[in-house]
Design a protein around this motif. Sequence first.
Motif, PDB file in Angstrom:
ATOM      1  N   VAL A 142      10.458 -52.375 -26.242  1.00  0.00           N
ATOM      2  CA  VAL A 142       9.319 -52.110 -25.750  1.00  0.00           C
ATOM      3  C   VAL A 142       8.955 -52.742 -24.423  1.00  0.00           C
ATOM      4  O   VAL A 142       9.684 -53.885 -24.455  1.00  0.00           O
ATOM      5  N   ASN A 143       8.119 -52.235 -23.581  1.00  0.00           N
ATOM      6  CA  ASN A 143       7.680 -53.123 -22.657  1.00  0.00           C
ATOM      7  C   ASN A 143       5.971 -53.589 -23.014  1.00  0.00           C
ATOM      8  O   ASN A 143       5.107 -52.727 -23.037  1.00  0.00           O
ATOM      9  N   LEU A 144       5.621 -54.885 -23.156  1.00  0.00           N
ATOM     10  CA  LEU A 144       4.535 -55.245 -23.665  1.00  0.00           C
ATOM     11  C   LEU A 144       3.694 -55.959 -22.469  1.00  0.00           C
ATOM     12  O   LEU A 144       4.117 -56.162 -21.491  1.00  0.00           O
ATOM     13  N   GLU A 145       2.281 -55.559 -22.783  1.00  0.00           N
ATOM     14  CA  GLU A 145       1.210 -56.079 -21.737  1.00  0.00           C
ATOM     15  C   GLU A 145       1.165 -57.785 -21.997  1.00  0.00           C
ATOM     16  O   GLU A 145       1.215 -58.481 -21.016  1.00  0.00           O
ATOM     17  N   ARG A 146       1.080 -58.009 -23.355  1.00  0.00           N
ATOM     18  CA  ARG A 146       0.828 -59.440 -23.441  1.00  0.00           C
ATOM     19  C   ARG A 146       2.410 -60.416 -23.892  1.00  0.00           C
ATOM     20  O   ARG A 146       3.466 -59.660 -24.216  1.00  0.00           O
ATOM     21  N   GLU A 159       4.706 -49.801 -23.916  1.00  0.00           N
ATOM     22  CA  GLU A 159       5.378 -48.648 -23.715  1.00  0.00           C
ATOM     23  C   GLU A 159       6.867 -48.983 -24.420  1.00  0.00           C
ATOM     24  O   GLU A 159       7.359 -49.943 -24.477  1.00  0.00           O
ATOM     25  N   VAL A 160       6.935 -47.771 -25.226  1.00  0.00           N
ATOM     26  CA  VAL A 160       8.427 -47.576 -25.861  1.00  0.00           C
ATOM     27  C   VAL A 160       9.435 -47.234 -25.128  1.00  0.00           C
ATOM     28  O   VAL A 160       9.231 -46.185 -24.643  1.00  0.00           O
ATOM     29  N   PHE A 161      10.663 -47.944 -25.455  1.00  0.00           N
ATOM     30  CA  PHE A 161      11.807 -47.821 -24.489  1.00  0.00           C
ATOM     31  C   PHE A 161      12.778 -47.215 -25.650  1.00  0.00           C
ATOM     32  O   PHE A 161      14.060 -47.098 -25.135  1.00  0.00           O
ATOM     33  N   SER A 162      12.808 -47.019 -26.537  1.00  0.00           N
ATOM     34  CA  SER A 162      13.868 -46.590 -27.517  1.00  0.00           C
ATOM     35  C   SER A 162      13.462 -45.942 -28.807  1.00  0.00           C
ATOM     36  O   SER A 162      11.969 -45.980 -28.933  1.00  0.00           O
ATOM     37  N   HIS A 163      14.289 -45.227 -29.619  1.00  0.00           N
ATOM     38  CA  HIS A 163      13.815 -44.649 -30.777  1.00  0.00           C
ATOM     39  C   HIS A 163      13.721 -45.749 -31.832  1.00  0.00           C
ATOM     40  O   HIS A 163      14.512 -46.581 -32.036  1.00  0.00           O
ATOM     41  N   GLY A 192      13.912 -48.367 -17.372  1.00  0.00           N
ATOM     42  CA  GLY A 192      12.922 -49.003 -17.154  1.00  0.00           C
ATOM     43  C   GLY A 192      13.014 -50.676 -17.429  1.00  0.00           C
ATOM     44  O   GLY A 192      14.249 -51.062 -17.312  1.00  0.00           O
ATOM     45  N   ILE A 193      11.713 -51.299 -17.516  1.00  0.00           N
ATOM     46  CA  ILE A 193      12.064 -52.652 -17.616  1.00  0.00           C
ATOM     47  C   ILE A 193      11.493 -52.777 -19.239  1.00  0.00           C
ATOM     48  O   ILE A 193      10.291 -52.615 -19.493  1.00  0.00           O
ATOM     49  N   VAL A 194      12.406 -53.562 -20.098  1.00  0.00           N
ATOM     50  CA  VAL A 194      11.835 -53.842 -21.166  1.00  0.00           C
ATOM     51  C   VAL A 194      11.754 -55.365 -21.505  1.00  0.00           C
ATOM     52  O   VAL A 194      12.132 -56.089 -20.524  1.00  0.00           O
ATOM     53  N   ASN A 195      10.697 -56.012 -22.161  1.00  0.00           N
ATOM     54  CA  ASN A 195      10.291 -57.384 -22.458  1.00  0.00           C
ATOM     55  C   ASN A 195       9.763 -57.676 -23.726  1.00  0.00           C
ATOM     56  O   ASN A 195       9.181 -58.448 -23.922  1.00  0.00           O
ATOM     57  N   GLY A 196      10.182 -56.758 -24.684  1.00  0.00           N
ATOM     58  CA  GLY A 196       9.945 -57.200 -26.131  1.00  0.00           C
ATOM     59  C   GLY A 196      10.634 -56.100 -27.175  1.00  0.00           C
ATOM     60  O   GLY A 196      11.326 -55.227 -26.772  1.00  0.00           O
ATOM     61  N   VAL A 197      10.277 -56.311 -28.425  1.00  0.00           N
ATOM     62  CA  VAL A 197      10.433 -55.335 -29.684  1.00  0.00           C
ATOM     63  C   VAL A 197       9.211 -55.176 -30.430  1.00  0.00           C
ATOM     64  O   VAL A 197       8.332 -56.064 -30.189  1.00  0.00           O
TER      65      VAL A 197
END
Length: 259
Positions: A142-146, A159-163, A192-197
Amino acid sequence: MKFKTTPYHSDLLKDKDRLAGFYNAILEYDSNKELAYDLGCGSGVLSYFLSPYFEEIISLEVSFKASQCARENLSGFSNIEVVNRDVFSYDFTKKADLIVCEMMDTALIDEEQIPVLNHAKNFLKENGTIIPKGIINTIELVNLERDNIHWDEDDANYEVFSHPQVYSELNFSDDIDPDFEEVISIEASKDGIVNGVKITTFTLLNDNMICGPTPMLNPPLLIPLDEKSVNSNQFINVKLKYSMGKGIESIKIEYVEGE
Ligand SMILES: C[S@@+](CC[C@H](N)C(=O)[O-])C[C@H]1O[C@@H](n2cnc3c(N)ncnc32)[C@H](O)[C@@H]1O
């Protein structure tokens, strides 16, 4: 029936999907019905569900206030004994046909479900049953805001970046090591850019019923990572570590290369 509760247990009672899941699992239980333990009985609602079916129900609750509420709520039921005691210090003298234990939390990290069941299972008959039966955990990029660990509640934006990918399945009848550590390979589904799960836990109530997250039963957990640029179909390896029952402070996550 109107239940006297603490504010926390009142929120648990308002979560109708959570209650319906446990109610139906208790209704479908069709084995021996001499003794049931309700571990962490809170307001006593699950003991109330058990009461028409079992000869004896022993309901343990560590919180004094909650146990007082449960005792009052269940005072009309001669087959229920409410005990204000930590499961670990309770002197179990009999083996039960059924253990009901709702100390659930996402991936069982922030509640004592696994340590409590590892202990209390010694007091379950050989062919005894546990409700719920187990869990399935999934993970997504995911890409997290926090930038802190948080639950997927009203103010969580991401925003989710994988199933969703299953990374662990637990059956509560097994002896479970509370310390989880695994390298998980997750395939990105877009650029895109991910920064979390995101971790999601599904509750296996019995052999027939599975319950997804509800507001008070395992809301998904969002865990930050460093930023990383990903392409669709790229595999990202993360090493995820936590201790079930030790709280979200025990969570460690990092990218690992080439494993
Ligand atoms: C999620 S609540 C569930 C309450 C109730 N069973 C229900 O379904 O509404 C979990 C309860 O377990 C209790 N609890 C947690 N650890 C415990 C322990 N080691 N021994 C006894 N009770 C415990 C908490 O105080 C809390 O009331």
